[in-house]
Design an enzyme around this catalytic site. Sequence first.
Site, PDB file in Angstrom:
ATOM      1  N   HIS A  14       0.849  -1.203   0.000  1.00 47.93           N
ATOM      2  CA  HIS A  14       0.000   0.000   0.000  1.00 47.93           C
ATOM      3  C   HIS A  14       0.879   1.246   0.000  1.00 47.93           C
ATOM      4  CE1 HIS A  14      -3.641   2.186   2.109  1.00 47.93           C
ATOM      5  NE2 HIS A  14      -3.039   2.969   1.223  1.00 47.93           N
ATOM      6  N   HIS A  16       1.200   5.001  -2.360  1.00 49.73           N
ATOM      7  CA  HIS A  16       0.791   5.877  -3.472  1.00 49.73           C
ATOM      8  C   HIS A  16       2.070   6.491  -4.016  1.00 49.73           C
ATOM      9  CE1 HIS A  16      -3.467   5.633  -2.233  1.00 49.73           C
ATOM     10  NE2 HIS A  16      -2.919   5.460  -1.030  1.00 49.73           N
ATOM     11  N   HIS A 194      -9.564   1.253  -0.710  1.00 48.81           N
ATOM     12  CA  HIS A 194      -9.453   1.894   0.600  1.00 48.81           C
ATOM     13  C   HIS A 194     -10.850   1.847   1.230  1.00 48.81           C
ATOM     14  CE1 HIS A 194      -5.708   3.383  -0.951  1.00 48.81           C
ATOM     15  NE2 HIS A 194      -5.481   4.212   0.040  1.00 48.81           N
ATOM     16  N   GLU A 197     -10.934   3.731   6.596  1.00 50.44           N
ATOM     17  CA  GLU A 197      -9.848   4.610   7.057  1.00 50.44           C
ATOM     18  C   GLU A 197     -10.533   5.731   7.835  1.00 50.44           C
ATOM     19  OE1 GLU A 197      -7.862   6.798   3.921  1.00 50.44           O
ATOM     20  OE2 GLU A 197      -6.133   7.313   5.171  1.00 50.44           O
ATOM     21  N   ASP A 276       1.877   7.146   2.141  1.00 51.34           N
ATOM     22  CA  ASP A 276       2.457   8.319   1.464  1.00 51.34           C
ATOM     23  C   ASP A 276       3.702   8.743   2.246  1.00 51.34           C
ATOM     24  OD1 ASP A 276       0.188   9.051  -0.556  1.00 51.34           O
ATOM     25  OD2 ASP A 276      -0.840   8.726   1.358  1.00 51.34           O
TER      26      ASP A 276
HETATM   27  N1  ADE Z   1      -4.512   8.954  -1.572  1.00 52.25           N
HETATM   28  C1  ADE Z   1      -3.253   8.992  -1.141  1.00 52.25           C
HETATM   29  N2  ADE Z   1      -3.187   8.614   0.148  1.00 52.25           N
HETATM   30  C2  ADE Z   1      -4.453   8.313   0.540  1.00 52.25           C
HETATM   31  C3  ADE Z   1      -5.040   7.850   1.738  1.00 52.25           C
HETATM   32  N3  ADE Z   1      -4.343   7.614   2.849  1.00 52.25           N
HETATM   33  N4  ADE Z   1      -6.374   7.669   1.763  1.00 52.25           N
HETATM   34  C4  ADE Z   1      -7.107   7.911   0.684  1.00 52.25           C
HETATM   35  N5  ADE Z   1      -6.608   8.350  -0.466  1.00 52.25           N
HETATM   36  C5  ADE Z   1      -5.281   8.534  -0.552  1.00 52.25           C
HETATM   37 ZN    ZN Z   2      -3.630   4.861   0.766  1.00 51.83          ZN
END
Ligand code: ADE
Ligand code: ZN
Length: 331
Positions: A14, A16, A194, A197, A276
């Site tokens: 996971h 991005h 996702h 969250e 990220d």
């Molecule tokens: N895009 C990049 N990081 C993200 C995250 N943690 N949740 C949703 N969309 C994302």
């Molecule tokens: Zn993510």
Amino acid sequence: MHDFLKRLPKAELHLHIEGSLEPELMFALAERNGVSLPYASVEEVRSAYDFTDLQSFLDLYFQGMSVLRTAEDFHDLAMDYFRRASDEGVVHVEMHVDPQAHLARGVELPVVMEGLSLARRRAQRELGMSTALIMAFLRDRPAEEAIAVMESAAPYWEMLDAVGLDSAERGNPPAKFVEVFERARQLGIARVAHAGEEGPPAYIREALDLLDVSRIDHGVRCLEDPDLVARLRDEGVVLTVCPLSNVRLRVVERMTDHPLPQLLDAGLRLTLNSDDPAYFGGGMLANFTACHEAFGWSKEIFIQLAETAIDAAFISEARRLELHRQLAACH
Ligand code: ADE
Ligand code: ZN
């Protein structure tokens, strides 16, 4: 423990790729492309990363990626991350990419795919690192746009290991994307999303029932629904958990409040990931280390998490065997 966590062959499921853009590269690409940034220095960028929720992060994430214009930029972005990850003992990376965020800025899909493909081949050749590509749809954009992107990606379907669903979760349930995920299923492309969250446990159920996903990204809010936890356990659904991300986006207040120990006690299949890394204070090693510091986990638990990541990765059975061998040799 630090040496052990670094040596541990880690598969990241996971990530991005746009969220791996470090401020140093952001400035270098801004200069190369003549893009102006609303920051005077790298330090100023880093101090702006004080998020209150997912949306406050997404605003800066979309702004940051404005420096990505050419295939070379996407190549440099990915290689920069693959090298850093490799130095931390990461042996496999599955990256989400957000085509709609680039299309909206006039950067076409072939530019993105060409740059990332070049970097993936190079990572394999120079770092011995395997990679996978997950084309994500922005859930706060119309479903019709996702379908159009899916169709326009026909020349790249072969290169996709999965499709995913990301961006602002609340108010954008998985149900909105049934059609595009069904198209992916028909094409034999795996699906992840996702869910749970910032959004409710009901979104996790929807992702399973309506999108037929094989993994849930995040999923930490499942704990609010004991029946759902039992289902996730019984079905062996893997959650790709991102602990430092959850702290920085205030899903939880501090690492010591993170529900990872409860998720583990509930018998769920979990992996640790960075989400990220440029925005959330570190990559895979920082996430593993933060868990060790917060929960005092033993080597055995980290081995179990690394094992689950290898089991759930989109890789050939030959590569899976190779990674399991590497894992067995490291302890
Ligand atoms: N895009 C990049 N990081 C993200 C995250 N943690 N949740 C949703 N969309 C994302
Ligand atoms: Zn993510």
